[in-house]
Motif scaffolding. Structure first.
Motif, mmCIF file in Angstrom:
data_model
loop_
_atom_site.group_PDB
_atom_site.id
_atom_site.type_symbol
_atom_site.label_atom_id
_atom_site.label_comp_id
_atom_site.label_asym_id
_atom_site.label_seq_id
_atom_site.Cartn_x
_atom_site.Cartn_y
_atom_site.Cartn_z
ATOM 1 N N CYS A 216 0.863 -1.188 0.000
ATOM 2 C CA CYS A 216 0.000 0.000 0.000
ATOM 3 C C CYS A 216 0.894 1.230 0.000
ATOM 4 O O CYS A 216 2.014 1.196 0.535
ATOM 5 N N GLY A 217 0.406 2.323 -0.599
ATOM 6 C CA GLY A 217 1.220 3.528 -0.623
ATOM 7 C C GLY A 217 0.540 4.697 -1.292
ATOM 8 O O GLY A 217 -0.670 4.685 -1.550
ATOM 9 N N ARG A 218 1.347 5.706 -1.560
ATOM 10 C CA ARG A 218 0.857 6.962 -2.127
ATOM 11 C C ARG A 218 1.397 7.133 -3.554
ATOM 12 O O ARG A 218 2.392 6.495 -3.896
ATOM 13 N N PRO A 219 0.748 7.944 -4.424
ATOM 14 C CA PRO A 219 -0.259 8.955 -4.076
ATOM 15 C C PRO A 219 -1.618 8.332 -3.755
ATOM 16 O O PRO A 219 -1.911 7.218 -4.180
ATOM 17 N N GLY A 220 -2.422 9.118 -3.032
ATOM 18 C CA GLY A 220 -3.723 8.620 -2.624
ATOM 19 C C GLY A 220 -3.580 7.445 -1.685
ATOM 20 O O GLY A 220 -2.675 7.392 -0.853
ATOM 21 N N HIS A 221 -4.463 6.500 -1.839
ATOM 22 C CA HIS A 221 -4.458 5.291 -1.012
ATOM 23 C C HIS A 221 -4.493 4.101 -1.967
ATOM 24 O O HIS A 221 -5.555 3.589 -2.311
ATOM 25 N N GLN A 222 -3.311 3.679 -2.401
ATOM 26 C CA GLN A 222 -3.199 2.631 -3.402
ATOM 27 C C GLN A 222 -2.951 1.266 -2.771
ATOM 28 O O GLN A 222 -2.233 1.146 -1.779
ATOM 29 N N LEU A 223 -3.544 0.242 -3.371
ATOM 30 C CA LEU A 223 -3.225 -1.149 -3.075
ATOM 31 C C LEU A 223 -2.733 -1.793 -4.360
ATOM 32 O O LEU A 223 -3.367 -1.655 -5.414
ATOM 33 N N LYS A 224 -1.586 -2.486 -4.281
ATOM 34 C CA LYS A 224 -1.074 -3.216 -5.430
ATOM 35 C C LYS A 224 -0.676 -4.618 -4.987
ATOM 36 O O LYS A 224 -0.150 -4.811 -3.889
ATOM 37 N N VAL A 225 -0.929 -5.587 -5.859
ATOM 38 C CA VAL A 225 -0.495 -6.968 -5.635
ATOM 39 C C VAL A 225 0.424 -7.365 -6.779
ATOM 40 O O VAL A 225 0.036 -7.313 -7.947
ATOM 41 N N PHE A 226 1.649 -7.731 -6.425
ATOM 42 C CA PHE A 226 2.691 -8.065 -7.392
ATOM 43 C C PHE A 226 2.991 -9.559 -7.362
ATOM 44 O O PHE A 226 2.761 -10.241 -6.359
ATOM 45 N N ASN A 227 3.553 -10.041 -8.471
ATOM 46 C CA ASN A 227 4.079 -11.395 -8.569
ATOM 47 C C ASN A 227 5.588 -11.278 -8.759
ATOM 48 O O ASN A 227 6.048 -10.597 -9.671
ATOM 49 N N ILE A 228 6.377 -11.924 -7.906
ATOM 50 C CA ILE A 228 7.829 -11.752 -7.974
ATOM 51 C C ILE A 228 8.460 -12.518 -9.126
ATOM 52 O O ILE A 228 9.631 -12.304 -9.441
ATOM 53 N N ARG A 229 7.687 -13.402 -9.791
ATOM 54 C CA ARG A 229 8.247 -14.182 -10.885
ATOM 55 C C ARG A 229 8.122 -13.460 -12.222
ATOM 56 O O ARG A 229 8.937 -13.632 -13.111
ATOM 57 N N HIS A 230 7.077 -12.652 -12.383
ATOM 58 C CA HIS A 230 6.895 -11.941 -13.643
ATOM 59 C C HIS A 230 6.386 -10.535 -13.355
ATOM 60 O O HIS A 230 6.215 -10.138 -12.204
ATOM 61 N N GLN A 231 6.123 -9.787 -14.386
ATOM 62 C CA GLN A 231 5.777 -8.371 -14.237
ATOM 63 C C GLN A 231 4.287 -8.118 -14.060
ATOM 64 O O GLN A 231 3.859 -6.968 -13.996
ATOM 65 N N GLN A 232 3.497 -9.173 -13.987
ATOM 66 C CA GLN A 232 2.055 -8.990 -13.897
ATOM 67 C C GLN A 232 1.668 -8.307 -12.585
ATOM 68 O O GLN A 232 2.160 -8.664 -11.508
ATOM 69 N N LEU A 233 0.793 -7.307 -12.698
ATOM 70 C CA LEU A 233 0.243 -6.618 -11.533
ATOM 71 C C LEU A 233 -1.181 -7.126 -11.344
ATOM 72 O O LEU A 233 -2.073 -6.834 -12.134
ATOM 73 N N HIS A 234 -1.406 -7.920 -10.312
ATOM 74 C CA HIS A 234 -2.702 -8.584 -10.127
ATOM 75 C C HIS A 234 -3.783 -7.636 -9.636
ATOM 76 O O HIS A 234 -4.956 -7.806 -9.965
ATOM 77 N N VAL A 235 -3.415 -6.666 -8.808
ATOM 78 C CA VAL A 235 -4.365 -5.671 -8.313
ATOM 79 C C VAL A 235 -3.690 -4.309 -8.359
ATOM 80 O O VAL A 235 -2.525 -4.172 -7.979
ATOM 81 N N ASN A 236 -4.419 -3.322 -8.829
ATOM 82 C CA ASN A 236 -3.960 -1.933 -8.802
ATOM 83 C C ASN A 236 -5.189 -1.080 -8.528
ATOM 84 O O ASN A 236 -5.931 -0.724 -9.439
ATOM 85 N N ALA A 237 -5.438 -0.816 -7.240
ATOM 86 C CA ALA A 237 -6.674 -0.150 -6.836
ATOM 87 C C ALA A 237 -6.369 1.102 -6.032
ATOM 88 O O ALA A 237 -5.364 1.175 -5.326
ATOM 89 N N SER A 238 -7.247 2.077 -6.139
ATOM 90 C CA SER A 238 -7.144 3.310 -5.350
ATOM 91 C C SER A 238 -8.389 3.450 -4.491
ATOM 92 O O SER A 238 -9.513 3.255 -4.970
ATOM 93 N N LEU A 239 -8.179 3.771 -3.229
ATOM 94 C CA LEU A 239 -9.270 3.915 -2.280
ATOM 95 C C LEU A 239 -9.314 5.340 -1.745
ATOM 96 O O LEU A 239 -8.312 6.061 -1.783
ATOM 97 N N LYS A 240 -10.470 5.742 -1.233
ATOM 98 C CA LYS A 240 -10.583 7.052 -0.601
ATOM 99 C C LYS A 240 -9.790 7.075 0.706
ATOM 100 O O LYS A 240 -9.187 8.076 1.076
#
Length: 324
Positions: free
Chosen positions: A270-294
């Motif tokens: 989780c991080g900024r800007p805003g309130h971001q959630l990201k889910v990464f896979n360490i084997r490849h570059q796919q980003l499984h979740v890229n969400a922004s919350l209030k």
């Protein structure tokens, strides 16, 4: 059941959620603790991913509410918790903004207790039980200490103090390494201490700061992950004290890091800007979740299911990781 955040499931909460924690233990993994400014609520949860008879995707039930006059900063489940034993045992610890630790315990009937541990001189940022017996609790925070508390007696007491060189932001025990404790410092250093001789064993370095969160992979005790600055990074402690991999996570600063508990390749930040959630896979570059919350506070993975939860404004948001 998707909402405007893109979450797969949402559990409504009467107040803003400030921290959350799925139980990381087999016999209590259906339990979810939700901390707000007024107390902690414990829910049981089941999902269609584990039970096809759940037609709405999720079933949840409020089991117990624990009121508190102080603000909850961190939650940790005890491995002694179980609703399948007689009597039932629901035990967890919470760090509060009054600089104390509180251990809550109930048999879900007549027996209820709250034990207060005092000693920290600053805010406590992270806590964890020893994962095998739950007879010890570790805590670390802004007072440059990591403290080990013995819970074996009716009067829990402080057992050990490890002195740090920067505020402690994360503390981890590993089920396969019961006599080592990992403590992450804000300055970018991750230290491992021996619980045998109470000495520093070795350190890892992010090479930058601030380090705000770190985690020890439950699938591989050689892997440690952290967020420092705007990046997430992974260490293999058998190879180097420096990261073996690092990637950009959040442009304006990463705040939370947690390995998936059910899949060794996944991690969430989780991080900024805003309130971001990201889910990464360490084997490849796919980003499984890229969400922004209030609003977002806390981060927790389910033990067995590819589900990651984040606290929000009067809700817990849960994402299903559908493709790995």
């Amino acid at each position: 059941m998707k909402n405007e955040s893109g979450a797969t499931y949402t559990i409504p909460i009467p107040d803003t959620v400030v921290c959350i924690e799925f139980s990381p233990f087999e016999w209590s993994c259906q339990l979810l603790a939700v901390g707000t400014s007024s107390g902690i609520s414990v829910y049981s949860s089941r999902f269609s991913e584990e039970d096809a008879e759940i037609t709405n995707g999720i079933e949840y039930k409020l089991l117990r509410e624990f009121s508190s006059k102080s603000y909850c900063l961190a939650i940790a489940w005890s491995p002694q918790s179980s609703l399948n034993c007689v009597p039932k045992n629901l035990t967890f610890a919470a760090a509060s903004d009054d600089r104390t630790l509180k251990i809550f315990s109930t048999d879900m009937n007549l027996k209820n207790s709250q034990t207060i541990l005092k000693g920290h001189k600053g805010f406590v940022n992270a806590i964890t039980f020893d994962p095998n017996e739950g007879s010890q609790l570790a805590s670390t925070g802004d007072d440059l200490t990591c403290r080990i508390w013995s819970l074996n007696s009716d009067q829990p007491q402080q057992e050990t103090i490890f002195h740090l060189t920067s505020p402690g932001v994360s503390v981890c025990w590993h089920a396969d390494e019961p006599f080592k404790l990992m403590v992450a410092q804000n300055d970018g250093t991750i230290k491992f201490f021996s619980l045998h001789n109470h000495q520093l064993i070795f350190s890892l370095s992010c090479g930058q700061g601030p380090l705000l969160s770190a985690d020890w992979s439950r699938h591989n005790n050689l892997l440690v992950g952290a967020v420092s600055g705007s990046e997430w990074m992974v260490f293999n402690i058998s190879l180097s004290s420096l990261p073996i991999e690092r990637r950009q996570a959040h442009n304006e600063g990463a705040i939370n890091f947690q390995w998936s508990r059910c899949h060794e390749l996944l991690l969430a930040t989780c991080g900024r800007p805003g309130h971001q959630l990201k889910v990464f896979n360490i084997r490849h570059q796919q980003l499984h979740v890229n969400a922004s919350l209030k609003t977002s506070y806390g981060l927790s993975w389910h033990l067995h299911l590819p589900l990651v939860a984040v606290g929000g404004d009067k809700a817990v948001h849960i994402w299903t990781i559908e493709s790995i």
